[in-house]
Write an enzyme that holds these catalytic residues in place. Structure first.
Site, PDB file in Angstrom:
ATOM      1  N   LYS A 265     106.050 -52.607-104.827  1.00 30.98           N
ATOM      2  CA  LYS A 265     105.223 -51.974-103.809  1.00 30.98           C
ATOM      3  C   LYS A 265     106.086 -51.506-102.632  1.00 30.98           C
ATOM      4  O   LYS A 265     107.183 -52.040-102.423  1.00 30.98           O
ATOM      5  CB  LYS A 265     104.183 -52.975-103.288  1.00 30.98           C
ATOM      6  CG  LYS A 265     103.101 -53.363-104.263  1.00 30.98           C
ATOM      7  CD  LYS A 265     102.178 -54.392-103.638  1.00 30.98           C
ATOM      8  CE  LYS A 265     101.058 -54.782-104.583  1.00 30.98           C
ATOM      9  NZ  LYS A 265     100.080 -53.700-104.788  1.00 30.98           N
ATOM     10  N   ARG A 339      94.447 -57.324-113.721  1.00 33.19           N
ATOM     11  CA  ARG A 339      93.655 -57.192-114.942  1.00 33.19           C
ATOM     12  C   ARG A 339      94.285 -57.954-116.108  1.00 33.19           C
ATOM     13  O   ARG A 339      93.589 -58.346-117.049  1.00 33.19           O
ATOM     14  CB  ARG A 339      93.470 -55.710-115.275  1.00 33.19           C
ATOM     15  CG  ARG A 339      94.747 -54.967-115.594  1.00 33.19           C
ATOM     16  CD  ARG A 339      94.599 -53.455-115.438  1.00 33.19           C
ATOM     17  NE  ARG A 339      94.507 -53.060-114.041  1.00 33.19           N
ATOM     18  CZ  ARG A 339      94.326 -51.811-113.625  1.00 33.19           C
ATOM     19  NH1 ARG A 339      94.242 -50.825-114.498  1.00 33.19           N
ATOM     20  NH2 ARG A 339      94.245 -51.530-112.346  1.00 33.19           N
TER      21      ARG A 339
END
Length: 520
Positions: A265, A339
């Site tokens: 990130k 997920r």
């Protein structure tokens, strides 16, 4: 914080001994023969104040009132939004030095039930201060809040007790959400769950890395393999009904820090990735509330907890892993890790033959773009479940919004090298993430709450919100009031298709990728 509910008319409220009296006044207010009405009438007549929404007037030792300080709060038409705005605007007054006991007087409102819920929540929010790693932070001296209504019948039975229990749950969720990652590791999160198990009717089991490997949770293992912190798979259970009653399973994403992994990130704002375990924190908060309310329902809480780090052992873009369901996943972006831990937990949830499964996750920035910080994104594969969650959100004022699950959104998940990819491009990112998760629930009644926009606030008010604890508690209480349903059969589509053995998983780690034997 000690809360109490009292029936006080305006005369009784004026005689109440306290440090601060908050009087909520609607525009429809008709003055009576009491000191508080006289204050409202005089301030309005002289144009010094009005009952319009969020208008305030501070008074000190007014004649005929026992409270040392009085704050008149305008609430406009008296709706829930106006009440929340007025009380939120009074937070600084509740935090003031010398205010140990406050009375929030709702006796002038025609409808007090919602206002009671909001009053408790706003007072609890005002009293919460994070101090764990900020020991010089001053917590408010406020220790007691009395919420008063015109009569006992003004509030539906249980509303006040529910509000207090939810405030405890939200405080716990906020506390764990706010803790820095080095003070909220997977191991420490597991300890918090074990502490909850000291409450009656709550049990806790923690599965370590070897247990998770034996279960064949290859997707979960892949996310955790780049971190020195061992993963923890936390299993909480609340038993409030007969064993034969199918439980509701809550699955909370517990990424205690998310660097993005190899798909690193940007540095700006990365500190906020400590909030990536707010789904897990909300599950802890719900169980705290259940311990107080003791509803007649069975609930299971599953928390896959780990860090997502860019170590030399970290999973790489393009790697293929085998989930617990046996389905293979090409990891195209290691920053779509939530997920991956959730999909294995959802497969595990099937063993409980649940009445419903709800997962909660700070899953996608796309949901923040779609809904901002007002409503959580909500997906459901059954209409009844979707409606139940929507209604619970409206009742608790912890709002969500139903999002689509059209099969066409699955197209982008196709992969040339696995059963699916873990991302499907920028368009509809929150929806495609939900479609990914849907592949692991079979026919179980399932809902997904994307709380990326609602779990924490940025800027000067940076911090966890404790959402969606109010929504989830309300949903569970609503379910508890329904006729008991028999536990559904576990659908064959939810069973593992080709679950790998522990030996196969270990071998896959050490060997190059071979056909139909994906590396974990």
């Amino acid at each position: 914080m000690n809360f109490e509910l009292k029936a006080l008319n305006l005369s009784s409220a004026a005689a109440a001994k306290c440090d601060l009296l908050l009087l909520l006044v609607p525009e429809s207010f008709k003055p009576q023969q009491d000191p508080l009405s006289a204050l409202v009438h005089s301030a309005t007549r002289h144009g010094d104040w009005s009952a319009a929404s969020s208008k305030q007037l501070h008074l000190y030792q007014p004649q005929g009132v026992q409270a040392r300080r009085v704050l008149l709060l305008g609430v406009g038409v008296g709706g829930a939004r106006d009440v929340r705005a007025a009380l939120a605007g009074a937070a600084s007054v509740l935090k003031a030095e010398g205010v140990k006991h406050a009375v929030i007087c709702l006796s002038a409102l025609e409808e007090a039930a919602d206002a009671v819920r909001i009053a408790v929540q706003c007072a609890a929010d005002a009293a919460y201060v994070y101090t764990l790693t900020k020991p010089k932070a001053k917590a408010p001296v406020l220790g007691k809040v009395t919420v008063s209504t015109a009569s006992k019948s003004a509030v539906t039975t249980g509303i006040f007790e529910q509000a207090v229990a939810v405030s405890l749950g939200q405080a716990l969720a906020k506390e764990w959400g706010n803790r820095p990652a080095n003070y909220a590791t997977p191991t420490l999160l597991a300890k918090a769950a074990k502490d909850l198990a000291k409450q009656p009717a709550i049990q806790c089991k923690v599965h370590g890395p070897k247990d998770v490997e034996k279960l064949g949770m290859g997707a979960f293992l892949a996310v955790a393999q780049g971190s020195k912190e061992p993963l923890q798979f936390i299993e909480l259970s609340y038993s409030g009904a007969a064993k034969s009653q199918a439980p509701v399973v809550l699955v909370g994403k517990g990424i205690t820090f998310d660097t993005g992994g190899i798909s690193l990130k940007p540095a700006a704002g990365m500190d906020e990735m400590k909030f990536d375990m707010c789904g897990a924190a909300s599950v802890l908060g719900v169980f705290r509330a259940l311990a107080e309310l003791k509803p007649a329902i069975n609930v299971v809480g599953l928390i896959p907890a780990c860090e997502n780090m860019p170590d030399g052992a970290a999973v790489k873009p393009g790697d293929v892993v085998t989930s617990m369901s046996g389905q293979t996943i090409e990891i195209l972006n290691t920053d779509a890790e939530g997920r991956l831990v959730l999909c294995d937990a959802l497969t595990y949830a099937a063993r409980f033959k649940p009445a419903a499964v709800v997962d909660i996750a700070t899953l996608t920035g796309a949901c923040v773009i779609a809904l901002g910080g007002v409503r959580s994104g909500m997906y459901a594969n059954q209409e009844a479940l979707g409606q139940a969650l929507q209604q619970a959100g409206e009742k608790s004022h912890d709002l969500c919004w139903r999002m689509p699950l059209d099969e066409d959104y699955s197209e982008g998940l196709k992969s040339n090298f696995a059963d699916m990819g873990n991302v499907a491009g920028r368009a509809g990112g929150s929806i495609t993430a939900a479609k990914f998760l849907q592949r692991f629930v079979g026919d179980m009644p399932w809902a997904h709450l994307d709380i990326a926009g609602t779990a924490w606030k940025e800027g000067a008010a940076k911090g966890a919100t404790g959402r969606p604890v109010p929504l989830l508690v309300q949903y569970l209480l609503d379910v508890a009031q329904q006729p008991v349903a028999k536990a559904p059969k576990v659908p064959t589509t939810a069973k593992p298709a080709r679950k790998p053995t522990a030996k196969a998983v270990s071998a896959a780690k050490a060997a190059p990728l071979k056909a139909k034997a994906p590396q974990v």
